[in-house]
Design an enzyme around this catalytic site. Structure first.
Site, mmCIF file in Angstrom:
data_model
loop_
_atom_site.group_PDB
_atom_site.id
_atom_site.type_symbol
_atom_site.label_atom_id
_atom_site.label_comp_id
_atom_site.label_asym_id
_atom_site.label_seq_id
_atom_site.Cartn_x
_atom_site.Cartn_y
_atom_site.Cartn_z
ATOM 1 N N HIS A 34 0.808 -1.227 0.000
ATOM 2 C CA HIS A 34 0.000 0.000 0.000
ATOM 3 C C HIS A 34 0.843 1.279 0.000
ATOM 4 O O HIS A 34 0.713 2.098 -0.912
ATOM 5 C CB HIS A 34 -1.002 -0.048 1.157
ATOM 6 N N HIS B 263 4.127 6.651 5.374
ATOM 7 C CA HIS B 263 2.964 7.344 5.938
ATOM 8 C C HIS B 263 2.157 6.534 6.947
ATOM 9 O O HIS B 263 1.489 7.101 7.801
ATOM 10 C CB HIS B 263 2.052 7.888 4.834
ATOM 11 N N ASP C 216 -3.075 8.511 -0.789
ATOM 12 C CA ASP C 216 -3.405 7.420 0.130
ATOM 13 C C ASP C 216 -4.872 7.038 -0.043
ATOM 14 O O ASP C 216 -5.226 5.869 -0.216
ATOM 15 C CB ASP C 216 -3.133 7.907 1.563
ATOM 16 N N ASP D 100 -25.427 15.371 -23.995
ATOM 17 C CA ASP D 100 -23.973 15.530 -24.032
ATOM 18 C C ASP D 100 -23.286 14.583 -23.063
ATOM 19 O O ASP D 100 -23.160 14.856 -21.892
ATOM 20 C CB ASP D 100 -23.544 16.986 -23.773
ATOM 21 N N GLU E 259 1.361 5.139 12.558
ATOM 22 C CA GLU E 259 -0.009 4.783 12.910
ATOM 23 C C GLU E 259 -0.157 3.278 13.139
ATOM 24 O O GLU E 259 -0.790 2.850 14.088
ATOM 25 C CB GLU E 259 -0.942 5.258 11.781
ATOM 26 N N ASP E 260 0.433 2.500 12.271
ATOM 27 C CA ASP E 260 0.111 1.070 12.254
ATOM 28 C C ASP E 260 1.231 0.130 12.699
ATOM 29 O O ASP E 260 1.039 -1.078 12.733
ATOM 30 C CB ASP E 260 -0.308 0.652 10.830
HETATM 31 MN MN MN Z 1 -2.463 4.545 4.153
#
Ligand code: MN
Length: 711
Positions: free
Chosen positions: A61, A85, A152, A273, A89-90
């Site tokens: 990712h 990134h 992201d 259109d 966080e993870d």
């Molecule tokens: Mn992410």
């Protein structure tokens, strides 16, 4: 140097380290290769064996996100940030680690993106607005944070179908539609915007998406794909006119077709259109020449021509737009622009930023100013929707509970509003507040990002003063409701005293069902309603007594305020007199009579203002009578004005004091109320002025009473 030459088997298909680095070096030979390599390896190790919903290694990712950003030709720090990134966080990686290894600049960017990701864990109601605020905050730091976040989100949308839970897919899609796609549009990244919208639309309106896609397909099969033919014709026309142009055509994407159908309330068949063509030329001058050739060849649709070259959109977008009637029932939209305009149109500020000299800190601030301005204002009609959304958030602030729960409030909100936003009970019981750890008055205006802690006490009830402090509808309604409730309780208590008194004056004992019958006669719901009505003087005593005991309101009840016990010296016997309603004289007051042509004698207290007024007029108009109270004159209604503190029970205290002095409340009226006090006019029946003075002194002594004046 860190290097991972062979991708482990579980990383098959993931953009390889050297591929990614080469991509960056291709457009930026000066890029910091070592930085990119370190980021790649760090992220690979940090994410370890984590898996995405698709079953792919998680590591794929951030690398894909970085890949998206290399298409925008972004600088090495942004690419490194993309790779890193999700590490803070993870994974177990810490901000300190990132800073130590990658330097303060990348650390700051990663922190910005991490912050943005945290909000995705917020509850539904707070999420949208909150996202936006964080975006704005983050962007004012560095626009690259936003670019990474958009990439992201784009990658998450591309892989959305792997998420099993339909509600989660929907939530993400809705958020993308409401917040991220408009933001991409705002900074001119139309390519991002379109892809996000298409993916989100597919998720949110699967049937509409399917049917539009099917129709487009059918249309293609039926009439053959007309796009190449029309594009070719267009290119030929321009070439013959001496304009060299690249012409490309596409069907509009299903979401924009769907939106057009919804906006104009038309069916797919009526939608003429659905094709859009793009003419890319070398110079601005050629744009206008191309436009001239097109308009001479096909009739243009009135109102659809827009010159965004002479007047660019706020986000910097420049192009000529027109719609022409190409054949019967076929309208085609044509955009004409230069190559440079095209790059900017697709990737907006990012493109500008990538193509111009590498923007360093000094330039960046002007970019941010532009961006904030773009976000601040929108002047074209098609931006109205988004503008409304923006404006809606522009006058909002966001504040945290000590537990980190977020609440959005209008600007100017106070801890009272905050407390009610958290919970009605918390609002009702608020006694104080701490903002960012400091005790502050409840009237303090909360600033964006404040942490607000409400101090509560079970004994507290909403104060009238809060009405001047709170600004949210929710808080104001709750405060009013509570005040009404406690006022009612107070009136009921006062009414009960009056009621007991009134029942004693009835000629006979009250029967068992008398109250129920009385309520029916007076059209009241229950006993409390009767007590409140009595306290508020909605009925006369006689009316209530008559309702309780029909026939009782005869001669022997209701000691009239002007009882026959009053005798006044100086009056011709038999002459009718009234105690004046303006000054309410009571026995013991010095009095004077005023002869009125058809109304007998009005008895005033000597210092009554009415007399002062009359004294200014000619003597002929006034007819004074010198009067004095007769011996044994007893009982009259005095009027006093009592200012009590705005606390529960104060009115009850007043009535108790009045009762304790042997006086009767005849009427009570609430005159004014403000934050601290309310003022009541009370008519009390007293024997004489001495009793009244004692009563007034007694009231003044009470803590609940602020001031007492005889009217
Ligand atoms: Mn992410």
């Amino acid at each position: 140097m860190l290097q991972s030459n062979a991708a482990p088997p579980h990383l098959q298909g993931v953009l390889r380290q050297y591929e990614l680095v080469d991509r960056v070096l291709e457009y930026d030979p000066q890029a910091n290769e070592a930085l990119l390599n370190r980021a790649y390896v760090f992220s690979l190790h940090a994410h370890g064996s984590q898996k995405r919903a698709s079953g792919d290694p998680y590591f794929s990712h951030p690398i894909e996100v970085a890949g998206i950003l290399t298409d925008l030709r972004l600088d090495d720090e942004t690419i490194a940030t993309a790779i890193l990134h999700d590490t803070v966080e993870d994974t177990v990686a810490t901000p300190e680690e990132i800073e130590r290894i990658f330097g303060p600049s990348v650390a700051r960017l990663v922190e910005g993106v991490t912050k943005l990701s945290k909000i995705e864990a917020q509850t539904e109601s707070e999420r949208a607005a909150e996202n936006l605020r964080k975006f704005l905050l983050a962007m004012s730091d560095d626009i690259r944070v936003l670019l990474v976040k958009l990439a992201d989100r784009l990658h998450n949308m591309r892989t959305l179908h792997h998420i099993a839970k339909p509600e989660k897919r929907r939530r993400i899609a809705k958020e993308t539609m409401d917040i991220y796609a408009p933001l991409a549009e705002r900074i001119g990244m139309y390519e991002f915007m379109r892809e996000m919208q298409t993916l989100a639309f597919q998720q949110l309106e699967p049937e509409a998406y399917e049917s539009i896609a099917r129709r487009l397909e059918q249309l293609g099969e039926a009439g053959g794909n007309r796009i190449p033919a029309i594009a070719e014709g267009l290119a030929g026309l321009l070439a013959r006119g001496g304009v060299e142009a690249e012409v490309s055509g596409r069907e509009k994407h299903p979401y924009s077709i769907w939106r057009k159908m919804a906006e104009r309330h038309i069916s797919f068949e009526q939608l003429s259109d659905i094709m859009a063509f793009r003419v890319v030329v070398d110079s601005e001058e050629e744009c206008y020449r191309a436009l001239g050739l097109i308009h001479r060849r096909w009739p243009s649709v009135p109102g659809r021509f827009k010159d965004y070259i002479s007047t660019p959109k706020r986000n910097g977008y420049r192009s000529l737009h027109t719609t022409v009637i190409h054949a019967e029932n076929t309208r085609v939209e044509i955009q004409v622009r230069t190559r440079e305009m095209h790059a900017q149109a697709e990737f907006g500020l990012a493109a500008h930023w990538a193509y111009k000299d590498r923007v360093r800190a000094d330039h960046q601030s002007s970019w941010i100013r532009d961006l904030v301005e773009i976000l601040d204002t929108a002047d074209s009609p098609e931006e109205l929707l988004e503008h409304t959304r923006m404006a809606m958030y522009a006058d909002r602030i966001f504040a945290f509970t000590p537990k980190g729960e977020l609440h959005q409030l209008p600007k100017g909100a106070t801890p009272i509003d905050f407390a009610y936003a958290v919970h009605t009970d918390l609002g009702d019981q608020a006694v104080g507040a701490k903002i960012n750890g400091r005790v502050v008055p409840l009237s303090t205006v909360i600033e964006n990002g404040d942490q607000v802690q409400i101090l509560r006490s079970a004994g507290q009830t909403p104060q009238r003063a809060w009405l001047g402090v709170a600004i949210t509808g929710k808080a104001l309604a709750a405060i009013r409701r509570s005040l009404r409730h406690s006022e009612r309780a107070e009136h009921a208590a006062l009414g009960r005293k009056l009621y007991v008194d009134l029942v004693e004056r009835l000629p006979a004992q009250l029967g068992q069902d008398a109250l129920a019958h009385a309520l029916k006669r007076l059209k009241l719901a229950d006993e409390e309603a009767l007590l409140v009505a009595i306290a508020r003087r909605q009925f006369t005593d006689a009316q209530v007594m008559e309702a309780l005991m029909p026939g009782s309101a005869g001669a022997d009840i209701a000691p009239a305020p002007q009882a026959s016990a009053i005798s006044i010296k100086g009056l011709t016997p038999g002459v009718a007199f009234d105690l004046a309603g303006c000054c309410h004289p009571v026995p013991g007051d010095r009095i004077v009579g005023l002869r009125r042509p058809d109304a007998g004698i009005e008895v005033h207290a000597i210092d009554c203002g009415v007399l002062t007024d009359l004294a200014d007029r000619s003597a002929a108009e006034t007819d004074w009578v010198d009067l004095a109270w007769g011996d044994g004159a007893d009982g009259a209604v005095a009027r006093i004005q009592v200012q009590v503190k705005n606390v529960p029970g104060s009115l009850g205290i007043v009535s108790t004091i009045i009762g304790a002095h042997g006086a009767n409340i005849i009427a009570l009226r609430l005159d004014t109320r403000d934050a601290r006090f309310h003022t009541n006019t009370i008519d009390v029946e007293v024997h004489d002025v001495q009793q009244l003075m004692r009563l007034i002194a007694g009231l003044r002594a009470a803590d609940a009473v602020n001031a007492v004046e005889r009217v």
